[in-house]
Structures are given as C-alpha cells and as structure tokens.
Design a protein around this motif. Structure first.
Motif, PDB file in Angstrom:
ATOM      1  N   ASN A 159       1.990 -18.504  20.107  1.00 41.87           N
ATOM      2  CA  ASN A 159       3.282 -17.810  20.001  1.00 41.87           C
ATOM      3  C   ASN A 159       4.076 -18.732  18.630  1.00 41.87           C
ATOM      4  O   ASN A 159       4.540 -18.236  18.013  1.00 41.87           O
ATOM      5  N   TYR A 177       5.326 -16.505  15.591  1.00 40.43           N
ATOM      6  CA  TYR A 177       6.783 -16.225  15.725  1.00 40.43           C
ATOM      7  C   TYR A 177       7.811 -17.341  14.997  1.00 40.43           C
ATOM      8  O   TYR A 177       8.660 -17.220  14.504  1.00 40.43           O
ATOM      9  N   ASP A 213      14.176 -10.611  26.516  1.00 42.86           N
ATOM     10  CA  ASP A 213      13.222 -11.406  26.156  1.00 42.86           C
ATOM     11  C   ASP A 213      11.806 -11.307  27.028  1.00 42.86           C
ATOM     12  O   ASP A 213      11.940 -11.004  28.171  1.00 42.86           O
ATOM     13  N   ASP A 214      10.511 -11.582  26.730  1.00 37.55           N
ATOM     14  CA  ASP A 214       9.443 -11.442  26.999  1.00 37.55           C
ATOM     15  C   ASP A 214       9.046 -12.827  27.307  1.00 37.55           C
ATOM     16  O   ASP A 214       8.877 -13.869  26.491  1.00 37.55           O
ATOM     17  N   ASP A 244       6.046 -15.083  25.549  1.00 39.59           N
ATOM     18  CA  ASP A 244       5.752 -15.600  24.263  1.00 39.59           C
ATOM     19  C   ASP A 244       6.502 -17.198  24.275  1.00 39.59           C
ATOM     20  O   ASP A 244       6.814 -17.622  23.366  1.00 39.59           O
ATOM     21  N   TRP A 293      10.072 -17.724  22.003  1.00 39.31           N
ATOM     22  CA  TRP A 293       9.794 -17.901  20.808  1.00 39.31           C
ATOM     23  C   TRP A 293      10.345 -16.683  19.958  1.00 39.31           C
ATOM     24  O   TRP A 293      10.583 -16.632  18.803  1.00 39.31           O
ATOM     25  N   SER A 294      10.594 -15.394  20.533  1.00 42.43           N
ATOM     26  CA  SER A 294      10.845 -14.318  19.859  1.00 42.43           C
ATOM     27  C   SER A 294      12.000 -13.438  20.753  1.00 42.43           C
ATOM     28  O   SER A 294      11.978 -13.530  22.007  1.00 42.43           O
ATOM     29  N   ASN A 336      11.924  -7.695  15.366  1.00 39.35           N
ATOM     30  CA  ASN A 336      11.656  -9.026  15.988  1.00 39.35           C
ATOM     31  C   ASN A 336      12.291 -10.121  15.286  1.00 39.35           C
ATOM     32  O   ASN A 336      12.090 -10.224  14.068  1.00 39.35           O
TER      33      ASN A 336
END
Length: 292
Positions: free
Chosen positions: A140, A144, A209-210, A213, A216-217, A259
C-alpha cells in the motif's frame, strides 16, 4: 544585613549577564518574526493549483508547507518527477529524477507553451526516491505514497500564499478518511485546459474508502474528472481539511474515477524520512467556502 565586596561583585555580575542576555534576545528574530510573510491571496503567483514543470512534465501544486527554519515548500505528486510511463504507480520500483532537480512554477501553460514562469524551486523530497532507498516492501505504501516537495527559491517566497484558489483553506489535515457520498473539493490546473482558470475548480464525491489499503487512498469522482497535468492537486473535505493528493486516473473497475493518496499518511512518512525538521502543512489565509 550587609554584603561583602565579593558578594556585591557576584550580584553585579549576575545582573550584567541578565541584561546582556535580554539584549541579545531582543536583537535575535523570533520564530514568529522570521516566519514567511505570505503574499495576498488574490495576487500570489505561487499557491495550491499553480502549474509546476519538471524537465517539461507538467503537474499541479497541492499544498504549501514550512519547516523549523521557516523554509517554504510546495507539494506535488512524486510521479511528476518520474522517469517511466505516465501510468507507473509503484513508487518502490519506478525510476525518478534525483533530488536537486530544478522545478519551475508557471501560469498559463498549454499544449504549445509552458506559459509564463513565475518562480523557481528545487526538488528536495520524493516519496518514491525514499521508498527505494529504504527498501520499502509494504504494497500500500508503494502504491499510494505519491508526494514530493519542492523548496521555493528564497527570492520567490514572497510570491507564495497557502490558500487554495476559489475555495480557500486548507483548514488542517483530515484524519478520519472519507465515506461514500462525502463531498470533496479540488483545484486542478492541467495544461490540457490551456490555462483557463474557470475550468480549474472541481467538486465531487467520495466512492468510499477501501479498508484493504489501510487508509492510504481515497477513490472518488469529480466533475469534470482530473486529467493528465492535474496530478498532485490538493483535495479537501467539506470542512476544508486536506484529504489527499491526486495520484492516478482510474480506468477499471471505475472508469474516469480518480484516486488520491492520503495526505496525513504521506506527510507523516515525509516527516519521518525526509530529514526536514519541523515539516508541517500551512493552513490557508482565506476562509474555506464550499459554495459554488
């Protein structure tokens, strides 16, 4: 009680030292006195959103930063100094220009001209270079962490203002990420728009958000989408806090999405590894106003 001659001499010496110390302190500029004096926001030539050129490659400035010695830095994406393809995203593998590379601040750039140069700076930090130096392996971070810092030349510091054009702010750093539907604000300045400032302000929404990760992104959609040259642009939340830096244009599974790398994490990495003492984000001098 009387004092001996030696005691009187000691007292006089102590008083003299105190007076001299106070005088020296009065002559020495304090941190506040030596802090940068920002140009007025409406006339500043260098600010978030200014075009930045690195050996012909154009990106967009995100935020303004300072350090413990009151040096002034402007951020853009680390890949703006990359030597590979425009689609390269892995900073742990991609090649980059070295620290010390000259960078210019320009206005009015287009496909046929770099426009007018309004200032100069030097690349002094790149997350991509530092990741390679450290042998970073976290996927990650490699994917990112996309932040670079350009130190503004001393002669041009007086041209800088930290406020984001049109929107104002930033008002601090966002630390809790984004949820699906959260409104975001940015100011891109790609040369593909021929330097037309009216096309630079954008607003959009987070796609959520995911957790995979690690924060971070932040994927999102804006109207219109960020395009090549917008890379590095600042993104802020509905209360004007700095969320992140534009890194990539999404192609799949969400075409035309963008992103952004999380600024809180990117800046923390820079604070730990850049060697720049006291590195910090500078808030805007203009109030944040999200009204179009």
């Amino acid at each position: 009680m009387s004092l001996s001659r030696s005691q009187v001499a000691a007292v006089l010496a102590a008083v003299t030292i105190t007076i001299l110390t106070a005088a020296l302190l009065a002559l020495s500029p304090s941190r506040a006195e030596s802090a940068p004096v920002w140009a007025p926001a409406d006339t500043a030539a260098i600010h978030p959103g200014t075009m930045m050129y690195t050996e012909g490659a154009q990106c967009t400035a995100n935020f303004v930063y300072t350090d413990a010695s009151s040096n002034v830095y402007v951020g853009y994406a680390a890949h703006c100094a990359g030597l590979g393809e425009a689609t390269d995203t892995n900073g742990c593998q991609a090649e980059s220009l070295p620290l010390g590379t000259p960078v210019t601040f320009n206005e009015g750039g287009s496909l046929v001209s770099e426009g007018t140069q309004v200032g100069t700076g030097t690349l002094v930090y790149s997350s991509w270079l530092k990741e390679k130096e450290l042998g970073t392996t976290d996927a990650n971070t490699c994917a990112y962490n996309d932040l670079a810092l350009v130190k503004v030349s001393a002669a041009d510091v007086s041209k800088v203002n930290p406020s984001i054009p049109f929107w104002g702010g930033p008002t601090g750093i966002d630390t809790d990420g984004t949820a699906a539907g959260d409104r975001v604000y940015t100011y891109g300045n790609s040369s593909l728009r021929a330097g037309i400032a009216l096309l630079s302000p954008h607003t959009g929404v987070s796609l959520g958000d995911d957790a995979a990760d690690g924060g971070w992104s932040h994927p999102l959609y804006t109207v219109s989408p960020g395009v090549p040259g917008d890379s590095g642009s600042a993104f802020v939340s509905a209360d004007g806090k700095a969320i992140g830096v534009l890194s990539t244009l999404g192609l799949a599974p969400l075409p035309a999405s963008n992103n952004i790398g999380d600024l809180g994490k990117e800046l923390a990495f820079a604070q730990q590894h850049s060697g720049i003492s006291g590195l910090q984000l500078v808030n805007g001098t203009e109030a944040f106003d999200p009204i179009l």
